[in-house]
Scaffold this active site. Structure first.
Site, PDB file in Angstrom:
ATOM      1  CG  HIS A   1      94.112  -5.881  38.224  1.00 38.82           C
ATOM      2  ND1 HIS A   1      93.046  -6.615  38.677  1.00 38.82           N
ATOM      3  CD2 HIS A   1      95.053  -5.934  39.212  1.00 38.82           C
ATOM      4  CE1 HIS A   1      93.318  -7.107  39.869  1.00 38.82           C
ATOM      5  NE2 HIS A   1      94.536  -6.707  40.218  1.00 38.82           N
ATOM      6  CD  GLU A   2      98.427  -3.791  39.806  1.00 40.76           C
ATOM      7  OE1 GLU A   2      98.399  -3.217  40.910  1.00 40.76           O
ATOM      8  OE2 GLU A   2      98.433  -5.026  39.689  1.00 40.76           O
TER       9      GLU A   2
ATOM     10  CG  HIS B   1      94.196  -2.660  43.333  1.00 39.92           C
ATOM     11  ND1 HIS B   1      93.351  -3.457  44.070  1.00 39.92           N
ATOM     12  CD2 HIS B   1      94.966  -3.508  42.587  1.00 39.92           C
ATOM     13  CE1 HIS B   1      93.598  -4.736  43.792  1.00 39.92           C
ATOM     14  NE2 HIS B   1      94.565  -4.788  42.895  1.00 39.92           N
TER      15      HIS B   1
ATOM     16  CD  GLU C   1      94.193  -8.320  43.732  1.00 37.23           C
ATOM     17  OE1 GLU C   1      94.272  -8.238  42.487  1.00 37.23           O
ATOM     18  OE2 GLU C   1      94.849  -7.599  44.502  1.00 37.23           O
TER      19      GLU C   1
ATOM     20  CG  ASP D   1      90.373  -9.273  38.219  1.00 41.85           C
ATOM     21  OD1 ASP D   1      91.461  -8.717  37.945  1.00 41.85           O
ATOM     22  OD2 ASP D   1      90.298 -10.427  38.685  1.00 41.85           O
TER      23      ASP D   1
END
Length: 435
Positions: free
Chosen positions: A286-287, A290, A375, A379
């Protein structure tokens, strides 16, 4: 500095500031009250999508924790508005400035003293509620691991770091305001941006270790799994580290820090204890999402643009007498032509920092919405690069372990939440992951 007998701009600013402060406070109190009522109404039943995964006791703990923090927030917002009013229209900042002028005279020393005194007084005002949040609220719900000795050590180190870094930065900006001519704000912006970029590089190596211990990730199996994920995603980092977050709190997290070649992946030790290896991988994916979607670059560019606009606005406002008088401050103007007036730069800087958030509060939902969209994108990337079921499970564990409510008020969410609520995040993962 131009002087005008026309008081209308000053009066208009006073009225606009008072109206924005009052309206903003009303909206904040209304939103917080909505959140409290909504969470309390749904306290006694776990939402259906989570009924088999989240125990009722954990759901009730999250509700109580959310309500307790929101009620404390009501007090913080009211106190903050009163303090802001005291600094501005009620003459607090003006009185402090005049006292320091009488004690130190005009000059860089007085200006730095004004910034330091303002920060010290503000810190003392905020201290009781901060201590209550840590040693009462967080303690009551089992999250606080901070001792008084550790808190005091952090406070002393924070003050020293703030002085070593903050005072030279403030002195440089104040010097530019007084010596760089009408375009000082452009030079100050360049300096400020350069400092922020430098801080991204030096913070992980030199500043963060002053407050926490960072050990290389020793779990070889997890390290291999995480390294393989980063290679698949085309991401490189200077190292994988575990931070002793459990010294201060039971809350769990993971994050990237640094910039360029200095990037690091940091896991809280609490996160590694709570999540299985596949779940850790999903959280890291997930990070990485970004970075893949260039959210970090977008945020940096946005920060650059907004700060440039802010410095330009400050450059103009600092030359307007009504900007000071409309906010309850007498600018330093000498009535004797033979005497130079004391500089107003620190006054202008403090007033700007005090007042701008009052007006920008009303557009904050736009930034929250953008953050929630990011976000969702992260995801989706994580589901594509790892296990959606693991990401779903990890999110639920983190919601439970951090006592994050599953039933926030929808209006409160749209205004404040930088991350989507659990129901929305997990629904987006279907059919790959089921809540």
């Amino acid at each position: 500095m131009p002087i005008t007998d026309d008081l209308s701009p000053s009066l208009l600013l006073t009225l606009a500031f008072a109206a924005a402060l009052s309206l903003g406070l009303v909206i904040k109190l209304w939103l917080a009250s909505r959140q409290i009522r909504h969470v309390a109404r749904h306290r006694d039943a776990v939402p259906a999508p989570f009924a088999e995964r989240i125990p009722l006791a954990a759901h009730q703990k999250a509700a109580d924790y959310t309500v307790t923090k929101a009620r404390l927030g009501l007090l913080e917002m009211s106190l903050g508005a009163a303090v802001l009013l005291g600094w501005t229209l009620l003459g607090g900042l003006d009185a402090l400035n005049q006292a320091l002028l009488g004690l130190l005279g005009g000059g860089m020393g007085q200006q730095l003293a004004l910034l330091v005194a303002f920060a010290a007084i503000g810190g003392l005002i905020d201290l009781p509620l901060s201590l209550y949040q840590t040693f009462v609220v967080e303690e009551r719900f089992g999250f606080n691991k901070m001792t008084w000795r550790l808190w005091l050590g952090d406070a002393v180190k924070g003050l020293l770091v703030g002085a070593v870094i903050g005072l030279p930065i403030a002195a440089m900006i104040l010097w530019l305001m007084g010596a760089a001519g009408p375009l000082w704000w452009l030079w100050a912006w360049c300096f400020w941006m350069g400092f922020n970029l430098l801080l991204m590089v030096v913070y992980p190596t030199f500043i963060a270790p002053l407050f926490n211990k960072f050990q290389p990730l020793e779990d070889e199996s997890l390290k291999a799994r995480v390294t393989a994920l980063m290679q698949r995603c085309g991401f490189s980092a200077k190292g994988l580290f575990v931070m002793d977050g459990s010294r201060r709190s039971a809350h769990a997290n993971a994050y990237f820090t640094g910039f360029g070649a200095a990037k690091r992946v940091v896991f809280y030790d609490t996160l590694l204890r709570q999540l299985a290896p596949g779940e850790v991988e999903a959280v890291l994916a997930h990070e990485l999402g970004h970075f893949k979607h260039r959210h970090i670059i977008q945020r940096i560019v946005t920060m650059f643009a907004l700060s440039l606009a802010g410095f330009a606005l400050l450059g103009w406002l600092s030359t307007q007498v009504w900007f000071y008088t409309g906010l309850g401050v007498r600018p330093n103007i000498s009535l004797d032509p033979a005497m130079a007036a004391a500089p107003n730069d620190a006054l202008a800087l403090l007033l700007f920092l005090l007042v701008v958030p009052v007006f920008t509060f009303f557009i904050s939902p736009l930034f929250s919405q953008q953050s929630r969209r990011h976000e969702f994108q992260a995801d989706a990337y994580a589901v594509a690069q790892s296990s959606g079921a693991d990401l779903s499970s990890a999110l639920l564990k983190l919601y439970e372990d951090n006592a994050s409510t599953l039933t926030p008020d929808p209006v409160y969410v749209k205004f404040y939440y930088s991350h989507p609520p659990a129901t929305e995040r997990l629904a987006r993962m279907q059919p790959t992951a089921q809540p």
